[in-house]
Design an enzyme around this catalytic site. Structure first.
Site, PDB file in Angstrom:
ATOM      1  N   ASP A 105       0.800  -1.258   0.157  1.00  0.00           N
ATOM      2  CA  ASP A 105      -0.122  -0.097  -0.031  1.00  0.00           C
ATOM      3  C   ASP A 105       0.813   1.234  -0.163  1.00  0.00           C
ATOM      4  OD1 ASP A 105      -2.269   1.683   0.356  1.00  0.00           O
ATOM      5  OD2 ASP A 105      -3.124  -0.047   1.396  1.00  0.00           O
ATOM      6  N   ASP A 120      -2.958   4.860  -2.436  1.00  0.00           N
ATOM      7  CA  ASP A 120      -4.259   5.422  -1.595  1.00  0.00           C
ATOM      8  C   ASP A 120      -4.576   6.770  -2.155  1.00  0.00           C
ATOM      9  OD1 ASP A 120      -5.551   5.082   0.910  1.00  0.00           O
ATOM     10  OD2 ASP A 120      -4.683   6.932   1.590  1.00  0.00           O
ATOM     11  N   GLU A 139      -7.021   4.217  -5.944  1.00  0.00           N
ATOM     12  CA  GLU A 139      -8.014   4.350  -5.334  1.00  0.00           C
ATOM     13  C   GLU A 139      -8.674   5.625  -5.849  1.00  0.00           C
ATOM     14  OE1 GLU A 139      -9.933   4.647  -0.950  1.00  0.00           O
ATOM     15  OE2 GLU A 139      -7.838   5.500  -1.226  1.00  0.00           O
ATOM     16  N   HIS A 163     -11.310  -2.760   3.152  1.00  0.00           N
ATOM     17  CA  HIS A 163     -11.227  -2.096   4.454  1.00  0.00           C
ATOM     18  C   HIS A 163     -12.127  -0.892   4.918  1.00  0.00           C
ATOM     19  CE1 HIS A 163      -8.553   0.074   2.579  1.00  0.00           C
ATOM     20  NE2 HIS A 163      -8.167   1.098   3.627  1.00  0.00           N
ATOM     21  N   ASP A 164     -12.799  -0.268   3.846  1.00  0.00           N
ATOM     22  CA  ASP A 164     -13.425   0.748   4.223  1.00  0.00           C
ATOM     23  C   ASP A 164     -14.941   0.951   4.254  1.00  0.00           C
ATOM     24  OD1 ASP A 164     -10.923   2.400   4.625  1.00  0.00           O
ATOM     25  OD2 ASP A 164     -10.734   2.793   2.386  1.00  0.00           O
TER      26      ASP A 164
HETATM   27  C1  GLC Z   1      -8.122   5.669   2.060  1.00  0.00           C
HETATM   28  C2  GLC Z   1      -8.099   4.320   2.914  1.00  0.00           C
HETATM   29  C3  GLC Z   1      -8.440   4.606   3.947  1.00  0.00           C
HETATM   30  C4  GLC Z   1      -7.889   5.705   4.862  1.00  0.00           C
HETATM   31  C5  GLC Z   1      -7.643   7.139   3.941  1.00  0.00           C
HETATM   32  C6  GLC Z   1      -6.778   8.058   4.224  1.00  0.00           C
HETATM   33  O1  GLC Z   1      -9.297   5.864   1.650  1.00  0.00           O
HETATM   34  O2  GLC Z   1      -8.367   3.071   2.117  1.00  0.00           O
HETATM   35  O3  GLC Z   1      -8.536   3.371   4.837  1.00  0.00           O
HETATM   36  O4  GLC Z   1      -8.327   6.007   6.111  1.00  0.00           O
HETATM   37  O5  GLC Z   1      -7.548   6.662   2.606  1.00  0.00           O
HETATM   38  O6  GLC Z   1      -5.414   7.480   4.094  1.00  0.00           O
END
Ligand code: GLC
Ligand code: CA
Length: 529
Positions: A101, A198, A239, A311-312
Site C-alpha cells: 500500500d 491510496d 484508489e 477495509h473501508d
Molecule cells: C483511503 C484508505 C482509508 C484511509 C484514507 C486515508 O481511503 O483506504 O482507509 O483512511 O485513505 O489514508
C-alpha cells in the site's frame, strides 16, 4: 486486442490483507507479518496469486497505518523489515506477487518531514506540506471538521484531508515528488511487485476549481511515479473516488505510463445514499454499473478492478445481498457476478467464507476514527440507538474485526485477547465451520477461481450482457477464440429463465443440472459450451 502486459495482470487474483486483524503469531493480540506468511499455503489453495497488504509501516496508528511515520520501516507490532523480506521470498517461491500500500497524499504528523516542517518557515522541509497564514477555503476533512489546522509552533495553518495527524504532502514541491519516487524504488528494489495507491486522485489539488482532488498536475505526478522505465513493469491500482470516465481512461491506459487500473466505487454507492444509510435498491443497478464498465474497458483495452469488499466499507453481502438465511446463496452469487468478468479480482479477507457485517450495541466496541467521529456527529441529530444502527451498517470496523478462522477461542486469530472485539457472528461464520459445511462458500470461491485460471475465455474473453434492463438477473457471456461461457445469476425470489445453449452446467450453488427452468433466489449456473 489485449496487450501482453495486460494479459499478465489479468491472470492476477489479489487477496487483500488487513494485517492488524489477519493472524497473530506471537500472542500479543495483534496480527503480524509472520501471520501472513503462515497463511500463504491457505491462500494458494484458495487460488489467490497475489496479496495487497494494507499499510504495515511505522505509524502511531491514528488511522490504522494510513498515517505513516516512516515509509521504509515496519511497525514494531507487525514485525521487522526482515520479516517482510521473508514474506516476499516465501511468496515468490510460491509464484505469488506482493502489492504494497503506497500512501502518497499524506504522512503522519510524527513523520520526520513534518516534525521538521512545522519548526520554522525556512528549514529544508518547510515546503513539504501546505502551510498558509489563513485557511484557503472551506474544505472539510473526511473524518469530520475543517481540513485546516492551526499549528502553534509554526504559527500557520496546514492542510489535512483526513485526521489532523495526517497532514497532506505538498506535491507542488518537486522535492516531495522525488521523495515518493525514492520510496517506490526502495520497495521495488526489495522485490515488491506493485502498489495499491491510496487516494491517488488527491495528490494534485485544484485550488481554482476549489476541489482537493483531480488537480491540473495529477497526470504528471502519477507518471513521475510509475512511468519511469525502472518501474514500468509493476502492477498499480489507484484508489479513485471520482467518477469521470475520461479521467479514468487517461489514468489507466497503458501507453500513458500511469496506473494499471483503478478502484471505482459507484457500484458500492448504489446500495446506500451515504455509506451509513441503506437505500432500497437492488442488485440490478449493480449489474448495470459493472456491465457498463466491462463494455468500456473492453473497448479501450483497460483493466477493470473487480471488487465488492474492502477495509473501508460495510460488507457488500450485508449491504446488497442477504446475510441471513440465504447467506451462502448470496455470497456465492456475488462471487459469480464479479469474478467471472474481465479484470483483476480482489477478495477481501473473510469474504471467501461469506463473512457479513458485525453487530455491536455500544460505540465503545468500535475503534475506527471515522466511525467514532461520525457517531458523535450523528448523536447531535438522533438518538444513540439510531446512531449506533447506522454505525453498524456502514462502519469500517465491519471488515476490520479479527479474522474468524475457527469457532474456538478468539476465533483462532490469537491466543491472547485481540486488539479489538471479535466479530459478533464468529462462532457461526468462520473458515473452519464453512469448510466443513456442505454449503461451503470457500469451496465455491475455490471452484470459481479454478475456472478462471484454467480458461482463456474467462481471462481474456469478450463480455456481452444478455439480461435486459428490466430483468431481475445478471446473465452474461464470455467468448474467446470460438469458446463461450454463459453465467446466469438470478436476483428474484423465483424466476423462469430460459437460455438457448447446448452447453453443460459446470458449477452452480443449488446443485442445478438443467439450464432452463425455474431459478431460486440468488441461484447461479455457469455454463460451458
Ligand atoms: C483511503 C484508505 C482509508 C484511509 C484514507 C486515508 O481511503 O483506504 O482507509 O483512511 O485513505 O489514508
Ligand atoms: Ca502479533
Amino acid at each position: 486486442m489485449i496487450s501482453e502486459q495486460y494479459k499478465k495482470f489479468l491472470s492476477y487474483v489479489i487477496y487483500q490483507v488487513y494485517p492488524r486483524s489477519f493472524n497473530d503469531t506471537n500472542g500479543d493480540g495483534i496480527g503480524d507479518i509472520n501471520g501472513v506468511i503462515e497463511k500463504l499455503d491457505y491462500l494458494k489453495e484458495l487460488g489467490v496469486n497475489a496479496i495487497w497488504l494494507c499499510p504495515c509501516y511505522k505509524s502511531p496508528n491514528d488511522d490504522n497505518g494510513y498515517d505513516i511515520a516512516d515509509y521504509r520501516d515496519i511497525m514494531d507490532e507487525f514485525g521487522t523489515l526482515d520479516d517482510v523480506k521473508r514474506l516476499i521470498s516465501e511468496m515468490h517461491k510460491r509464484d505469488m506477487k506482493l502489492i504494497m500500500d503506497l500512501v502518497p497524499n499524506h504522512t503522519s504528523s510524527e513523520h520526520e518531514w513534518f516534525k521538521q516542517s512545522r519548526m520554522s518557515k525556512d528549514n529544508p522541509y518547510s515546503d513539504y506540506y501546505y502551510w498558509f497564514d489563513e485557511p484557503q477555503n472551506d474544505w472539510q476533512s473526511c473524518f469530520c471538521g475543517s481540513a485546516w489546522e492551526y499549528d502553534e509552533q509554526r504559527g500557520q495553518y496546514y492542510l489535512h484531508s483526513y485526521a489532523p495527524s495526517q497532514p497532506d504532502l505538498n506535491w507542488e514541491n518537486p522535492k516531495v515528488v522525488k521523495e515518493i519516487q525514492d520510496v517506490v524504488d526502495f520497495w521495488v528494489d526489495l522485490g515488491v511487485d506493485g502498489f495499491r495507491c491510496d487516494v491517488i486522485d488527491q495528490i494534485s489539488k485544484d485550488w481554482e476549481r476549489n476541489s482537493n482532488c483531480f488537480g491540473p498536475q495529477l497526470h504528471d505526478h502519477i507518471h513521475a511515479l510509475f512511468g519511469r522505465d525502472k518501474v514500468r513493469h509493476i502492477f498499480t491500482v489507484g484508489e479513485c473516488w471520482a467518477g469521470d470516465i475520461d479521467e479514468i481512461v487517461r489514468h489507466s491506459a497503458y501507453e500513458r505510463g500511469e496506473l494499471s487500473t483503478l478502484f471505482q466505487f459507484d457500484h458500492l454507492a448504489c446500495g446506500c445514499t451515504t455509506k451509513f444509510r441503506k437505500k432500497p435498491e437492488s442488485l440490478k443497478s449493480v449489474r448495470d454499473i459493472i456491465a457498463n464498465w466491462q463494455t468500456l474497458n473492453q473497448e479501450r483495452d483497460l483493466i477493470h478492478a473487480l471488487f465488492t469488499d474492502n477495509h473501508d466499507n460495510g460488507r457488500f453481502i450485508s449491504r446488497m445481498g442477504n446475510d441471513g438465511e440465504l447467506r451462502y446463496e448470496s455470497a456465492t452469487c456475488l462471487a459469480a457476478m464479479f469474478y467471472l468478468l474481465r479484470g483483476v479480482p480482489f477478495i477481501y479477507q473473510g469474504q471467501e467464507f461469506g463473512l457479513t457485517n458485525s453487530h455491536h450495541d455500544s460505540i465503545d466496541e468500535f475503534d475506527d476514527i471515522e466511525s467514532v467521529n461520525i457517531y458523535k456527529y450523528f448523536c447531535e441529530n438522533m438518538t444513540p440507538e439510531e446512531a449506533i444502527e447506522k454505525i453498524n451498517f456502514g462502519s469500517r470496523d465491519n471488515p476490520r474485526r479479527p479474522m474468524s478462522w475457527t469457532a474456538g477461542k478468539n476465533g483462532g486469530f490469537s491466543d491472547a485477547e485481540p486488539w479489538m472485539p471479535l466479530h459478533s457472528r464468529y462462532k457461526e461464520i468462520n473458515l473452519e465451520t464453512d469448510r466443513n459445511s456442505e454449503k461451503s462458500v470457500f469451496k465455491f470461491y475455490r471452484d470459481i477461481l479454478k475456472i478462471r485460471r484454467e480458461n482463456d475465455a474467462i481471462l481474456y474473453g469478450d463480455f456481452e450482457l444478455v439480461s435486459k434492463k428490466e430483468d431481475g438477473n445478471f446473465i452474461f457471456t464470455r467468448t474467446y477464440e470460438g469458446k463461450r461461457f454463459i453465467v446466469i445469476c438470478n436476483f428474484e425470489e423465483e424466476a423462469e429463465i430460459s437460455v438457448e445453449t447446448n452447453g453443460k452446467i459446470i458449477l452452480s450453488n443449488y446443485g442445478r443440472d438443467i439450464v432452463s427452468g425455474t431459478y431460486r433466489p440468488y441461484e447461479v449456473a455457469i455454463i460451458e459450451e
